[in-house]
Design an enzyme around this catalytic site. Structure first.
Site, mmCIF file in Angstrom:
data_model
loop_
_atom_site.group_PDB
_atom_site.id
_atom_site.type_symbol
_atom_site.label_atom_id
_atom_site.label_comp_id
_atom_site.label_asym_id
_atom_site.label_seq_id
_atom_site.Cartn_x
_atom_site.Cartn_y
_atom_site.Cartn_z
ATOM 1 N N HIS A 1 -40.663 -7.170 37.200
ATOM 2 C CA HIS A 1 -41.605 -6.939 36.092
ATOM 3 C C HIS A 1 -42.684 -5.910 36.431
ATOM 4 O O HIS A 1 -43.138 -5.173 35.554
ATOM 5 C CB HIS A 1 -42.258 -8.258 35.653
ATOM 6 C CG HIS A 1 -43.047 -8.944 36.720
ATOM 7 N ND1 HIS A 1 -42.453 -9.683 37.713
ATOM 8 C CD2 HIS A 1 -44.388 -9.016 36.960
ATOM 9 C CE1 HIS A 1 -43.379 -10.191 38.505
ATOM 10 N NE2 HIS A 1 -44.571 -9.800 38.068
ATOM 11 N N ASP A 2 -43.111 -5.851 37.697
ATOM 12 C CA ASP A 2 -44.173 -4.900 38.073
ATOM 13 C C ASP A 2 -43.669 -3.813 39.017
ATOM 14 O O ASP A 2 -44.443 -3.256 39.802
ATOM 15 C CB ASP A 2 -45.337 -5.656 38.738
ATOM 16 C CG ASP A 2 -46.279 -6.267 37.722
ATOM 17 O OD1 ASP A 2 -46.310 -5.788 36.568
ATOM 18 O OD2 ASP A 2 -46.977 -7.246 38.067
ATOM 19 N N LYS B 1 -45.494 -0.476 39.781
ATOM 20 C CA LYS B 1 -46.685 -0.345 40.624
ATOM 21 C C LYS B 1 -46.422 0.502 41.868
ATOM 22 O O LYS B 1 -47.370 0.929 42.532
ATOM 23 C CB LYS B 1 -47.183 -1.727 41.042
ATOM 24 C CG LYS B 1 -47.877 -2.495 39.921
ATOM 25 C CD LYS B 1 -48.410 -3.827 40.418
ATOM 26 C CE LYS B 1 -49.122 -4.591 39.311
ATOM 27 N NZ LYS B 1 -49.630 -5.897 39.793
ATOM 28 N N HIS C 1 -48.206 1.710 35.016
ATOM 29 C CA HIS C 1 -47.131 1.111 35.822
ATOM 30 C C HIS C 1 -46.026 0.559 34.929
ATOM 31 O O HIS C 1 -44.868 0.468 35.339
ATOM 32 C CB HIS C 1 -47.685 0.028 36.754
ATOM 33 C CG HIS C 1 -47.868 -1.319 36.110
ATOM 34 N ND1 HIS C 1 -49.009 -1.668 35.434
ATOM 35 C CD2 HIS C 1 -47.053 -2.398 36.053
ATOM 36 C CE1 HIS C 1 -48.893 -2.908 34.986
ATOM 37 N NE2 HIS C 1 -47.714 -3.386 35.356
ATOM 38 N N HIS D 1 -43.848 -7.283 29.210
ATOM 39 C CA HIS D 1 -44.481 -8.517 29.667
ATOM 40 C C HIS D 1 -46.013 -8.445 29.638
ATOM 41 O O HIS D 1 -46.678 -9.461 29.880
ATOM 42 C CB HIS D 1 -43.989 -8.898 31.075
ATOM 43 C CG HIS D 1 -44.587 -8.099 32.189
ATOM 44 N ND1 HIS D 1 -44.248 -6.786 32.439
ATOM 45 C CD2 HIS D 1 -45.506 -8.420 33.134
ATOM 46 C CE1 HIS D 1 -44.918 -6.351 33.490
ATOM 47 N NE2 HIS D 1 -45.702 -7.326 33.931
ATOM 48 N N HIS D 2 -46.564 -7.272 29.327
ATOM 49 C CA HIS D 2 -48.021 -7.169 29.169
ATOM 50 C C HIS D 2 -48.439 -7.136 27.697
ATOM 51 O O HIS D 2 -49.636 -6.992 27.395
ATOM 52 C CB HIS D 2 -48.554 -5.923 29.884
ATOM 53 C CG HIS D 2 -48.629 -6.081 31.373
ATOM 54 N ND1 HIS D 2 -49.387 -7.039 31.981
ATOM 55 C CD2 HIS D 2 -48.003 -5.399 32.377
ATOM 56 C CE1 HIS D 2 -49.254 -6.947 33.302
ATOM 57 N NE2 HIS D 2 -48.408 -5.953 33.563
ATOM 58 N N ASP E 1 -45.733 -14.999 34.806
ATOM 59 C CA ASP E 1 -46.512 -14.099 35.668
ATOM 60 C C ASP E 1 -47.981 -14.497 35.721
ATOM 61 O O ASP E 1 -48.579 -14.623 36.794
ATOM 62 C CB ASP E 1 -46.358 -12.673 35.150
ATOM 63 C CG ASP E 1 -47.077 -11.646 36.022
ATOM 64 O OD1 ASP E 1 -47.149 -11.865 37.252
ATOM 65 O OD2 ASP E 1 -47.559 -10.638 35.482
#
Length: 515
Positions: free
Chosen positions: A370-371, A374, A399, A425-426, A454
């Site tokens: 998911h990240d 970054k 990101h 997801h954000h 998360d």
């Protein structure tokens, strides 16, 4: 073969002991003498070593009630004229058409042939024979039962084989994992046992080549009958001692063994596996039986080895995903266990939400990514101990875009799912999230699920800028953000199962780096 047990204490039933198996025969006639004479003629009758259970009905109405209560009547001898002139014929039609009973053999037995001409009855009604009472001597009655019970037996075998084949076909379509493979192997084994009339109990084991010790290396792939509860080696210990000794001996000697009551096949797989099939039988095995059983063992072994190799590739791919995700988390100075917990919580939330099994599995594999974007964010922003400036925050939000760009180039399902999760997801349920500011069900469910997993895990984890939150405070935040940040349904599911979700952290604390 559909052998039948006694169950009732009805008038007119010849009682069997609790464990004795019988063939159920129904006598339908309004003349008591017919019942008495028939029972006397058949009192010593045996078919394949099993005796009869004779049930009596004095009318078609009473007979229909018995048919409704018993779906295992092998044979019914039915009079035509009872409460009405065609009561027997009406009963036959009810049994065949309304009750959909095609197995029971129905014999029309009449004392007034003129009431139901044979040619017309045979043509218009689904009966198996037509007899006048005057022609049924004791010997002819016994001959009739032998031929009729053979037909019923064969119909039961065919029906069992059809159901078994259905289970095999259904299992074939989903042989993608060890779980479904066990179901497939068991369905095929049960069908094979039935086809060869070998009895009911069999167990198929495989010993992996990683060690020389049987303990811990023997795996149950299929089991039927008395062995159906066995799924692991430990459960073998509940079996009779002689069975345990036989399996252990064959595993040690690497040889097939023939016993008076059982046969144990051994074969060696191409990839070093050792395959064992132990089965009981109620009649000697001929050469064809042995060939079919050996064919089963060899082909199941090949399929199992292929699936094991496939699963090994899957596990390797999953490990690479987690390693990559852990590297990103480490660069962010967060713990690698975070992605493990996010994966497990996401999978479970997906299951509770009712998503298909495959989608849940992909959620587990892809949510650690998911990240991933970054990796392109400068250390000065990732590691800044204080609050980010507006410009820095704008760059941090990038990101999401970087993650999608990294993952969307792949055609693999896991990577495509990862791109979906990374991109959404954000987002927030009320539309205040980023990067697109979409709201509600416009946000893909994969993004909504990972958002909950998360945030909850991040709150419960220690960071350079905060201490871990207690569980009660996390639950309060979820309640307050229900319908704002998070999908209300997902919040409700998490709250209902919060003990299960929080237990994931206990099982995978921050110093654990494997799943």
């Amino acid at each position: 073969m559909d052998f039948l047990r006694t169950s009732s204490s009805e008038a007119g039933v010849l009682h069997a002991t609790e464990d004795e198996r019988v063939w159920k025969v129904l006598i339908v006639d309004d003349e008591p003498e017919v019942h008495t004479v028939t029972k006397l003629a058949l009192r010593s009758f045996r078919f394949q070593g099993e005796r009869l259970e004779l049930l009596s009905a004095m009318s078609a109405r009473e007979a229909l009630e018995i048919f409704e209560q018993h779906d295992d009547i092998a044979l019914a001898m039915i009079d035509v004229v009872m409460e009405t002139e065609h009561a027997g014929l009406d009963l036959i039609r009810e049994v065949r058409e309304r009750l959909k009973n095609r197995k029971s053999r129905l014999i029309l037995r009449t004392g007034q042939a003129g009431q139901a001409p044979e040619d017309q009855v045979i043509r218009d009604y689904e009966i198996d024979d037509y007899k006048e009472k005057t022609e049924l001597t004791t010997q002819k009655l016994r001959t009739l039962l032998y031929s009729t019970l053979r037909a019923y037996r064969d119909i039961c075998v065919i029906e069992a084989q059809r159901d078994g084949l259905k289970r095999v076909i259904e299992s074939c379509s989903s042989v993608q994992s060890s779980t479904t493979f066990n179901q497939f192997a068991t369905a095929v084994l049960a069908q094979l046992m039935n086809l060869l009339n070998l009895g009911e109990s069999a167990i198929y084991c495989v010993e992996l080549p990683d060690g020389d010790q049987v303990e811990g290396e023997l795996h149950i792939l299929a089991s039927t009958g008395d062995f159906v509860e066995c799924k692991t080696l430990r459960e073998l210990k509940s079996l009779p001692q002689k069975v345990i000794e036989r399996i252990t001996d064959a595993s040690s000697t690497r040889q097939s063994q023939l016993y008076d009551d059982a046969y144990l096949f051994y074969s060696h797989g191409k990839r070093g596996t050792h395959n064992l099939l132990y089965l009981t039988y109620n009649q000697p095995l001929n050469d064809l039986d042995l060939q079919l059983l050996e064919l089963y063992v060899s082909n199941v072994a090949i399929t199992f080895e292929s699936i094991s190799l496939f699963e090994s590739f899957q596990e390797t791919s999953s490990e690479l995903v987690y390693t990559l995700a852990n590297a990103v988390e480490a660069r962010s100075r967060e713990t690698g266990a975070h992605v493990i917990r996010v994966a497990l919580v996401s999978e479970r939330l997906a299951q509770l939400y009712g998503l298909p099994e495959r989608q849940c599995m992909l959620m587990k594999l892809a949510s650690p990514l998911h990240d991933i974007g970054k990796v392109a964010i400068p250390d000065s922003i990732l590691h800044k101990p204080g609050k980010l400036t507006a410009e820095e925050w704008t760059l941090m939000e990038k990101h999401v875009e970087y993650g999608v760009d990294i993952l969307k180039k792949s055609s693999r399902e896991v990577m495509r799912m990862g791109a979906l999760i990374a991109g959404y997801h954000h987002e927030k349920w009320d539309g205040s999230g980023y990067p697109n500011g979409i709201a509600g069900e416009e946000i893909p469910i994969e993004g909504r699920i990972t958002a909950v997993a998360d945030v909850v895990d991040a709150l419960g984890s220690k960071r350079s800028y905060k201490e871990p939150w207690p569980e009660e405070k996390i639950l309060e935040l979820l309640k307050s953000e229900r319908g704002k940040h998070f999908d209300p349904t997902l919040v409700d599911l998490f709250l209902e199962h919060h003990k299960e979700f929080f237990a994931v952290r206990d099982k995978h604390p921050d110093n654990v780096n494997e799943i």
